[in-house]
Scaffold this active site. Structure first.
Site, mmCIF file in Angstrom:
data_model
loop_
_atom_site.group_PDB
_atom_site.id
_atom_site.type_symbol
_atom_site.label_atom_id
_atom_site.label_comp_id
_atom_site.label_asym_id
_atom_site.label_seq_id
_atom_site.Cartn_x
_atom_site.Cartn_y
_atom_site.Cartn_z
ATOM 1 C CG ASP A 119 30.013 21.419 44.610
ATOM 2 O OD1 ASP A 119 31.161 21.132 45.168
ATOM 3 O OD2 ASP A 119 29.930 22.430 43.924
ATOM 4 C CG ASP A 292 26.961 26.278 29.527
ATOM 5 O OD1 ASP A 292 26.726 27.224 29.600
ATOM 6 O OD2 ASP A 292 26.102 25.520 29.666
#
Length: 536
Positions: A119, A292
């Site tokens: 990214d 997460d």
């Protein structure tokens, strides 16, 4: 001046008895209650981990584990297809290390796909990462370099986008490593057997490690790779403090969660997921900054179990600049509080997991560890306790002011015996950081302005390596005071120093030694003399 002082004194005397004393008494009671919650939680985990060690409850004894073997008839096709994802963003200092370590994993070449999710917004870094992927691809490694047009969802968005590629459909498991993580070559051989032999398991989590491991544990062919084997736990005092906190998290919190309830928070990296578990849980979501933990909670509510393998260690880099660490701790404190607010009702209504597991997730995992621990550390020890020196009518019992925090500190310190002599510095540093963690916790609970702020933690891989090899790390130019002075720390430090002076001159509590030390810690943090200072 005397008139102003006199008026202030008059207002104080008129408001102390009817207002200040009752409010402070209530605050003391609430803080003592939260301290007891934290104390019971730490003692409970200490007892559990002691039994785990005494009884030898290794993951291999709790779950079936058999080494992967090549089938004579099937050949490599007996091995499951594994996807390895490496999300990165402008990781100039560490991209070679992470890609090299992933490409060095021992697994049949035709049964593994390395997926680099870049990214990066810097074209030069993008080019370097792409060239590194091409270099490994030329050696026969199945490396896929993937980019996207935007950074929507940040890491969660990148991982989600990565799972959409057609070649991922053939994979059963996905290993995830952040850009500064260095798995050992046998990582997959140690983790995949748990998932292959236990269909109820959705996640295998390894431990993070920051100190030195023997170089023979790594199969590196380049000197720069060997130089980076020892990362940076000894880089500065701040990294030693981080090591103490994170060692307790992995050695105690994760181990207890795995051994008792088969639930703990996914650490976002150094773990292997069963892809069907991710899909059943609803995939990656970017509604908080802890994607997460979000995935782990949702997968657990679907009935999936997790196992933590504490003996399997994956090296990584600790943030060594104060600025990077503050951003990281904001994300790690704000995200869980925000997730708790979003999911508490869903957890309570869930019917697929037991009542005890739901209570464990809501009370122990979220409320005590992610909310109470931050708030009580700052509010009690940096606000309420110091304030009692001005109000002798309000007393804090010795067990609340001394004994409970002492036991909690000692229980935390056992995770890193080599740093036990630094426990006083750890207390002062944790109290300083509790200011930011408490602020972030309330931002998460109230969903205020910076609730979804995501700043990638800065890595200094090459700079740290140069420092270890004797090179000079360029100093950051100290031009603008505003870049170095942190007003929040300065204000709290001044408040604690004032309380210490009053206690020394007129008080009876005897807190002035602690107050002076803690105020100095806040002042040091306020002027930015914490961690490593390097040029950007």
């Amino acid at each position: 001046m005397e008139m102003v002082t006199g008026q202030f004194g008059l207002v104080w005397e008129q408001t102390r008895a009817p207002l200040v004393v009752p409010v402070l008494k209530v605050m003391v009671v609430l803080c003592l209650a939260m301290s007891l919650m934290l104390f019971v939680e730490r003692v409970y985990m200490g007892i559990v981990i002691a039994f785990v060690k005494l009884l030898g409850r290794k993951p291999e004894k709790m779950y079936k584990w058999e080494p992967m073997k090549e089938d004579v008839e099937l050949g490599n096709s007996g091995y499951p297809m594994v996807l390895v994802q490496i999300p990165m963003y402008n990781e100039k200092e560490v991209y070679q290390l992470s890609i090299g370590a992933a490409c060095g994993l021992q697994w049949p070449a035709d049964r593994i796909i390395i997926q680099v999710l870049d990214d990066s917004t810097d074209p030069a870094i993008k080019t370097l990462v792409q060239l590194e992927c091409q270099r490994w691809a030329s050696k026969g490694v199945n490396v896929r370099y993937e980019i996207r047009d935007n950074r929507n969802g940040y890491k969660a968005g990148a991982l989600k986008e990565g799972m959409k590629h057609s070649y991922v459909k053939q994979c059963e498991y996905v290993a995830i490593f952040d850009a500064d993580f260095q798995p050992e070559p046998d990582f997959l051989n140690q983790t995949i057997p748990f998932l292959v032999n236990n269909t109820e398991l959705g996640l295998v989590q390894a431990r993070w490690k920051f100190g030195k491991l023997p170089s023979h544990c790594f199969n590196f062919k380049h000197k720069w790779e060997l130089d980076c084997v020892a990362v940076n736990s000894d880089e500065c005092l701040m990294t030693r403090m981080q090591e103490m906190s994170l060692d307790y998290h992995f050695i105690v919190e994760q181990e207890v969660g795995s051994s008792t309830y088969a639930f703990f928070g996914f650490n976002g990296t150094a773990g292997v997921w069963r892809i069907s578990a991710i899909n059943e849980a609803g995939g990656w979501k970017d509604r908080t900054t802890v994607e997460d933990m979000d995935l782990a909670v949702r997968a657990s509510l679907k009935g999936w179990k997790f196992v933590y393998v504490g003996d399997l260690k994956v090296k990584n880099e600790l943030p060594s600049t104060f600025k990077a660490y503050r951003f990281q701790q904001h994300r790690w404190s704000c995200g869980p509080a925000n997730l708790f607010k979003k999911m508490v009702t869903e957890i309570m209504r869930n019917k697929r997991v037991s009542l005890w597991k739901k209570l464990y997730v809501i009370y122990s995992f979220f409320f005590v560890r992610k909310i109470v621990a931050h708030i009580v550390t700052f509010v009690f020890y940096c606000v309420v306790l110091p304030a009692t020196v001005f109000v002798p009518e309000v007393e804090v019992p010795k067990w609340g002011a001394v004994y409970i925090p002492s036991v909690i500190t000692l229980l935390n310190a056992v995770g890193t015996p080599r740093s036990f002599h630094l426990v006083l510095f750890w207390i002062l540093f944790e109290n300083v950081m509790s200011l930011h963690r408490t602020k972030a916790t309330f931002i998460g609970l109230l969903e205020a302005g910076r609730v979804n702020e995501w700043v990638v933690t800065e890595k200094l891989g090459d700079a740290l390596k140069a420092n270890k090899l004797g090179g000079k790390v360029p100093r950051k130019p100290r031009i603008r005071i505003g870049e170095r002075v942190h007003l929040l720390e300065l204000g709290v430090g001044a408040y604690l120093f004032l309380c210490g002076c009053y206690d020394l001159a007129l008080g009876k509590n005897g807190y002035f030694i602690f107050l002076f030390l803690q105020s100095m810690a806040f002042f040091v943090a306020a002027v930015g003399y914490v961690g490593t200072i390097v040029s950007s």
